[in-house]
Design a protein around this motif. Structure first.
Motif, short mmCIF file in Angstrom:
data_model
loop_
_atom_site.label_atom_id
_atom_site.label_comp_id
_atom_site.label_asym_id
_atom_site.label_seq_id
_atom_site.Cartn_x
_atom_site.Cartn_y
_atom_site.Cartn_z
N ARG A 58 15.49 -34.75 47.03
CA ARG A 58 15.69 -36.06 47.66
C ARG A 58 15.62 -36.00 49.17
O ARG A 58 15.78 -37.02 49.84
CB ARG A 58 17.06 -36.65 47.26
N GLU A 68 13.33 -38.52 51.12
CA GLU A 68 13.88 -39.88 51.22
C GLU A 68 14.93 -39.95 52.32
O GLU A 68 14.97 -40.90 53.09
CB GLU A 68 14.53 -40.30 49.90
N LEU A 70 17.90 -49.29 54.40
CA LEU A 70 17.98 -47.92 53.92
C LEU A 70 17.89 -46.95 55.09
O LEU A 70 16.91 -46.24 55.26
CB LEU A 70 16.88 -47.65 52.89
N THR A 97 22.70 -43.59 55.91
CA THR A 97 23.83 -43.91 55.03
C THR A 97 23.38 -44.74 53.83
O THR A 97 23.81 -44.49 52.70
CB THR A 97 24.91 -44.68 55.82
N ARG A 118 23.73 -43.71 49.94
CA ARG A 118 24.47 -44.51 48.97
C ARG A 118 23.58 -44.86 47.77
O ARG A 118 24.04 -44.88 46.63
CB ARG A 118 25.00 -45.78 49.62
N SER A 119 22.30 -45.14 48.03
CA SER A 119 21.39 -45.46 46.92
C SER A 119 21.18 -44.25 46.02
O SER A 119 21.13 -44.38 44.80
CB SER A 119 20.05 -45.95 47.46
N GLU A 159 22.51 -43.21 41.81
CA GLU A 159 21.76 -42.69 40.66
C GLU A 159 22.36 -41.40 40.11
O GLU A 159 22.38 -41.20 38.91
CB GLU A 159 20.30 -42.43 41.06
N ALA A 200 24.08 -36.42 54.68
CA ALA A 200 23.96 -37.50 55.66
C ALA A 200 24.68 -37.10 56.95
O ALA A 200 24.15 -37.28 58.05
CB ALA A 200 24.51 -38.80 55.10
#
Lengths: 251, 234, 232
Positions: B7, B10, B174, B177, B181-182, B186, B197
């Motif tokens: 991730r 992202e 987005l 933070t 959180r997103s 998941e 973060a």
């Protein structure tokens, strides 16, 4: 100087007391969100209300325990359960394979489908092609947000902390459509704010079972909850609660 | 660990958004702060009153409330939604930039005012004696000197703004933070991704501080000897 | 007059909770700040390192993230620790305590810098004089150092408290029912975001004004026995 020290000590003591509220054995602590009408919301006096809450109270009566409700924001609701802030989540949570990795679920207490809500008379089509380049609103960490992310890849997805904020932004015209639980959308479309909006297309039947989440190790609690759900279905309590919110059976 | 590596791209996209928001807010904030600070040091009370009210409101209430007021609040009014401003105000990105800019502008104005007021009187008198007009004096003497004196304090404000930008995640953006959180929504790895973060924020604030320091050295080089006026009592 | 749709008392309760969190976090932050400043000034390398890491990390990451980390992370860690001791009991951090810890951590990191500056600002000669008069170290700390540190640090701490008061709004994200959250609940009922967020802004401004006035009085009291040498 001395009064200053005393007040600090007093406040410190206050903080410690706040954390140490004792729990009796026959209390079931239930986590819910409180921003998801008509299933769970907070009234003017700060109390939780709604379908989920009525069901939870009926289940507690059936199980002869006392319900104690804890409000928790949606995206922290599973972490809160795992951290033992409460023992069960009754907050219109869908039973999904992803969540099953983290928690256990009871049998369903109602069924859900997803459906778009959009301005009346819009030319949009509720397909991946038809929503291309459009903005879809959904609540963060919900099955709707997940579905929109997977099936509507060409659209821009906006995720909100609460469903209420997603409605506010649809009303403000910041999103073209909101994907949400059908029953929640139904409730909103019946409010004054929702009067210029309508369902867009049919529901997406995703075989979505709404159930109570508990920690994986609490197997007994699952059994007790399942028995209680069966009991309130059988003795008419469920139908009474259902009729209070919807003119059709949502089980 | 695999989750984090998977991730990371992202999260880095989120980092770019965070940096963009911060820099845009700081740029607009300075544009607001300079006139506000100059007006605050005016001799006329009614000129001082306007920026005073602005600074009071934006420093006295939480940034989160200001942002919600702008984002959710303004859309309550039909006439705003049908106005020319709506194409900007409907975007959460610009709402965040505007709210951040108004907020940091108020703090920066106070910092700059402090700078302006600690310029030694002699320098102003010298400028006047040279026959500079007030406008020229402001441009060539007052503002450059005030910026130099206020620079270390402004550096703190830059870091505050970087940290404040995390609030953008509450209005669907987005940034670092918001992305964290997103992702946590998941996979429920809250400690891991909030931790990641945090590391990203630390790296960015470290980079910002380096740049601020370099600029400070640069500023001092053109103003030898380094001004100590603000530190020594008169 | 503005119609609050019966949410006035809820907002007032929220404001009271905001003040409670701020005071609690301030108390914790002062202790943390003093402790950290003492560690920084102790000259013992590991202690200095710990103190420096704490202040650098906290001051470099957003307050919102600290709140989220403490709220979601701490419970997991605490429960994990309890489980490793063989207890399957839960360890609960109420939202109030989590909020106080998160904001207190932030306050403490900034306060430690203020305290450090204040300790360094007290001339060494005074401590030497105290020792020459036969005061014990603890006595000198209590009677000579602390009152002066308090006076010097007060303006800086006051500013931090005002920042803290506003940061309490972040705890709403973690489910604490303070002013900001009560406002959001009212908004979701009434669909009048502007009205309620504007009311909240005014309430925060009111609290800021009251605190500023209170700090002013405290500063005056702390400065009672002190007259600056220079006649400014």
């Amino acid at each position: 100087m001395k009064t200053w020290i005393r007040s600090v000590l007093f406040l410190g003591a206050l903080a410690v007391c706040g954390s140490g509220a004792a729990q009796a054995k026959d209390v079931l602590r239930i986590g819910s969100e409180g921003a998801y009408p008509p299933f769970n919301m907070i009234d003017k006096d700060g109390n939780l209300q709604g379908f989920d809450i009525d069901i939870a109270k009926a289940l507690c009566d059936e199980m002869k325990v006392e319900c104690k409700f804890v409000t928790q924001d949606w995206d922290g609701i599973i972490p809160g359960l795992l951290a033992k802030k409460y023992d069960a989540i009754v907050a219109s949570m869908s039973d999904t394979p992803e969540r099953r990795k983290a928690v256990a679920f009871s049998n369903k207490y109602y069924s859900n489908m997803l459906r778009f809500a959009a301005p009346k008379g819009t030319a949009l089509k509720p397909t991946a092609e038809g929503m291309k380049g459009k903005t879809i609103g959904a609540q963060r960490a919900t099955i709707a947000a997940q579905y929109a992310k997977e099936k509507f890849k060409g659209s821009e997805l906006k995720v909100y902390d609460t469903q209420e904020n997603a409605w506010l932004d649809l009303g403000a015209g910041r999103t073209d459509a909101v994907l949400a639980d059908m029953l929640v959308a139904y409730e909103w479309l019946n409010t004054p704010e929702g009067q210029n909006y309508a369902f867009l297309g049919d529901s997406f039947d995703i075989d979505d079972h709404i159930a109570i989440a508990v920690r994986k190790q609490d197997k007994d609690l699952v059994k007790k909850l399942n028995a209680a759900i069966d009991a309130i279905r059988a003795n008419g309590t469920y139908a009474k609660i259902n009729a209070k919110y919807f003119p059709f059976d949502i089980y | 660990m695999d989750d984090i590596i998977e991730r990371l791209p992202e999260m880095l996209i989120g980092a770019v958004t965070t940096i963009e928001l911060t820099l845009l807010a700081l740029a607009f904030g300075i544009c607001l702060a300079v006139p506000a600070a100059l007006a605050r040091t005016s001799r006329l009370w009614w000129v001082r009153a306007v920026p005073y009210a602005y600074i009071f409101v934006f420093r006295g209430s939480p940034l989160l409330v200001q942002m919600f007021l702008l984002y959710y609040g303004l859309s309550q009014f039909e006439w705003i939604r049908s106005s020319m401003l709506w194409p900007i105000l409907r975007e959460p990105y610009w709402c965040a930039v505007i709210a951040f800019a108004l907020n940091t502008g108020a703090y920066t104005a106070e910092i700059l005012r402090g700078g302006i007021q600690s310029i030694p009187k002699g320098e102003i008198e010298a400028a006047k004696a040279c026959g500079m007009s007030p406008a020229l004096m402001t441009r060539r003497i007052v503002l450059p000197r005030a910026f130099r004196i206020a620079w270390p304090a402004y550096g703190n404000e830059v870091i505050f703004m970087l940290k404040g930008s995390a609030l953008a995640s509450t209005i669907t953006l987005l940034d670092i933070t918001g992305m964290a959180r997103s992702i946590i929504a998941e996979n429920y790895l809250s400690l891991e991704f909030f931790g990641l973060a945090g590391v990203l924020y630390l790296l960015i604030s470290w980079a910002f501080m380096r740049i601020l320091k370099i600029v400070e050295i640069h500023l001092s080089a053109h103003l030898a000897p380094p001004p100590l006026a603000s530190a020594t009592p008169e | 007059m503005i119609d609050l749709h019966g949410f006035g008392s809820q907002l007032a309760m929220g404001a009271a909770m905001t003040v409670e969190i701020a005071l609690g976090a301030c108390a914790l932050g002062l202790v943390l700040g003093l402790g950290t400043a003492a560690m920084r000034l102790s000259g013992i390398k590991p202690l200095v390192g710990v103190a420096k890491t704490y202040t650098t990390v906290i001051r470099g990451i957003p307050e919102l993230l600290v709140v989220l980390l403490v709220y979601f992370g701490s419970a997991r860690i605490l429960t994990g620790i309890a489980e490793s001791f063989g207890s399957d009991d839960y360890v609960e951090l109420s939202p109030f305590v989590a909020g106080v810890i998160a904001l207190g951590l932030t306050f403490g990191a900034y306060a430690s810098e203020v305290f450090r500056g204040a300790f360094l600002a007290v001339p060494n000669g005074q401590l030497e004089a105290a020792r020459a008069l036969g005061m014990s170290q603890g006595h000198a700390f209590r009677r000579i150092l602390l009152p002066q540190v308090w006076r010097i640090a007060l303006p800086g701490l006051g500013n931090l408290f005002l920042v803290l008061l506003k940061d309490t709004s972040l705890v709403s994200v973690a489910g604490m029912e303070e002013l900001m959250r009560k406002t959001s609940i009212a908004v979701s009922f009434t669909k009048e975001p502007f009205t309620f967020y504007a009311v909240a802004t005014v309430m925060y401004l009111g609290m800021t004004v009251i605190c500023t006035a209170a700090l002013h009085i405290m500063e005056r009291r702390a400065n009672l026995g002190y007259r600056p040498l220079t006649t400014a």
